[in-house]
Every structure is written in C-alpha cells, then in structure tokens.
Write a protein that holds these residues in place. Structure first.
Motif, PDB file in Angstrom:
ATOM      1  N   SER A  42       0.820  -1.440  -0.008  1.00  0.00           N
ATOM      2  CA  SER A  42      -0.023  -0.032   0.044  1.00  0.00           C
ATOM      3  C   SER A  42       0.644   1.181   0.136  1.00  0.00           C
ATOM      4  O   SER A  42       0.390   2.130  -0.670  1.00  0.00           O
ATOM      5  CB  SER A  42      -1.026   0.045   1.087  1.00  0.00           C
ATOM      6  N   HIS A  43       2.050   1.121   0.718  1.00  0.00           N
ATOM      7  CA  HIS A  43       3.177   2.378   0.552  1.00  0.00           C
ATOM      8  C   HIS A  43       3.691   2.582  -0.888  1.00  0.00           C
ATOM      9  O   HIS A  43       3.623   3.684  -1.295  1.00  0.00           O
ATOM     10  CB  HIS A  43       4.015   2.095   1.675  1.00  0.00           C
ATOM     11  N   GLN A  44       3.656   1.470  -1.525  1.00  0.00           N
ATOM     12  CA  GLN A  44       4.385   1.346  -2.968  1.00  0.00           C
ATOM     13  C   GLN A  44       3.076   2.372  -3.764  1.00  0.00           C
ATOM     14  O   GLN A  44       3.479   3.083  -4.590  1.00  0.00           O
ATOM     15  CB  GLN A  44       4.706   0.296  -3.450  1.00  0.00           C
ATOM     16  N   LYS A  45       2.260   1.805  -3.609  1.00  0.00           N
ATOM     17  CA  LYS A  45       0.944   2.489  -4.365  1.00  0.00           C
ATOM     18  C   LYS A  45       0.779   3.975  -3.903  1.00  0.00           C
ATOM     19  O   LYS A  45       0.461   4.813  -4.993  1.00  0.00           O
ATOM     20  CB  LYS A  45      -0.528   1.546  -3.690  1.00  0.00           C
ATOM     21  N   ALA A  46       0.846   4.238  -2.747  1.00  0.00           N
ATOM     22  CA  ALA A  46       0.883   5.812  -2.130  1.00  0.00           C
ATOM     23  C   ALA A  46       1.640   6.379  -2.994  1.00  0.00           C
ATOM     24  O   ALA A  46       1.745   7.706  -3.535  1.00  0.00           O
ATOM     25  CB  ALA A  46       0.867   6.032  -0.964  1.00  0.00           C
ATOM     26  N   ASP A  47       3.034   5.993  -2.993  1.00  0.00           N
ATOM     27  CA  ASP A  47       4.197   6.634  -3.558  1.00  0.00           C
ATOM     28  C   ASP A  47       3.990   6.683  -5.161  1.00  0.00           C
ATOM     29  O   ASP A  47       4.321   7.762  -5.709  1.00  0.00           O
ATOM     30  CB  ASP A  47       5.427   5.858  -3.401  1.00  0.00           C
ATOM     31  N   ALA A  48       3.534   5.679  -5.605  1.00  0.00           N
ATOM     32  CA  ALA A  48       3.273   5.790  -7.142  1.00  0.00           C
ATOM     33  C   ALA A  48       2.177   6.994  -7.579  1.00  0.00           C
ATOM     34  O   ALA A  48       2.241   7.465  -8.481  1.00  0.00           O
ATOM     35  CB  ALA A  48       2.710   4.381  -7.738  1.00  0.00           C
ATOM     36  N   LYS A  49       1.523   7.030  -6.794  1.00  0.00           N
ATOM     37  CA  LYS A  49       0.174   8.066  -6.941  1.00  0.00           C
ATOM     38  C   LYS A  49       0.944   9.328  -6.907  1.00  0.00           C
ATOM     39  O   LYS A  49       0.512  10.393  -7.522  1.00  0.00           O
ATOM     40  CB  LYS A  49      -0.825   7.793  -5.870  1.00  0.00           C
ATOM     41  N   GLY A  50       1.808   9.585  -5.836  1.00  0.00           N
ATOM     42  CA  GLY A  50       2.192  10.929  -5.686  1.00  0.00           C
ATOM     43  C   GLY A  50       3.081  11.333  -6.797  1.00  0.00           C
ATOM     44  O   GLY A  50       3.243  12.705  -6.804  1.00  0.00           O
ATOM     45  N   HIS A  51       3.663  10.383  -7.343  1.00  0.00           N
ATOM     46  CA  HIS A  51       4.601  10.853  -8.438  1.00  0.00           C
ATOM     47  C   HIS A  51       3.852  11.202  -9.902  1.00  0.00           C
ATOM     48  O   HIS A  51       4.460  11.861 -10.548  1.00  0.00           O
ATOM     49  CB  HIS A  51       5.640   9.415  -8.965  1.00  0.00           C
ATOM     50  N   HIS A  52       2.626  10.777  -9.873  1.00  0.00           N
ATOM     51  CA  HIS A  52       1.917  11.115 -11.212  1.00  0.00           C
ATOM     52  C   HIS A  52       1.383  12.412 -11.272  1.00  0.00           C
ATOM     53  O   HIS A  52       0.852  12.919 -10.106  1.00  0.00           O
ATOM     54  CB  HIS A  52       1.132   9.800 -11.308  1.00  0.00           C
TER      55      HIS A  52
END
Length: 52
Positions: A42-52
């Motif tokens: 879930s942390h990786q998903k949140a990071d991916a969302k933040g970069h886009h």
C-alpha cells in the motif's frame, strides 16, 4: 538426551508448552510478515500516486 525422571508428566507438559510456543511463534511470524508485506504494498501504491 535428558535422563527420565519420576516427574515424566512435567517433562511432557514442558514439551507440549515448547511445541505450542513454537507453533504460536510460526503463526505470529507469518501473520506479521503478511501484514508487513501488505503495508509495503500500500505504501508503494501511495508513492506511485504521488509521483504522477
């Protein structure tokens, strides 16, 4: 190997206690591991969302 004593019931109890503690450790460890994996995902998903 331990010398059998007249208190064989106590050593059996100790064996059962060790075995149950061991299995509890396995169950707890696997649950903790899956929790940490899910948390990391879930942390990786949140990071991916933040970069886009």
């Amino acid at each position: 190997m331990a010398i059998p004593s007249p208190y064989s019931g106590v050593s059996t109890l100790a064996f059962v206690a060790r075995a149950s503690a061991f299995s509890f450790g396995l169950v707890y460890g696997s649950m903790k591991l899956s929790y940490l994996k899910a948390k990391a995902k879930s942390h990786q998903k949140a990071d991916a969302k933040g970069h886009h």
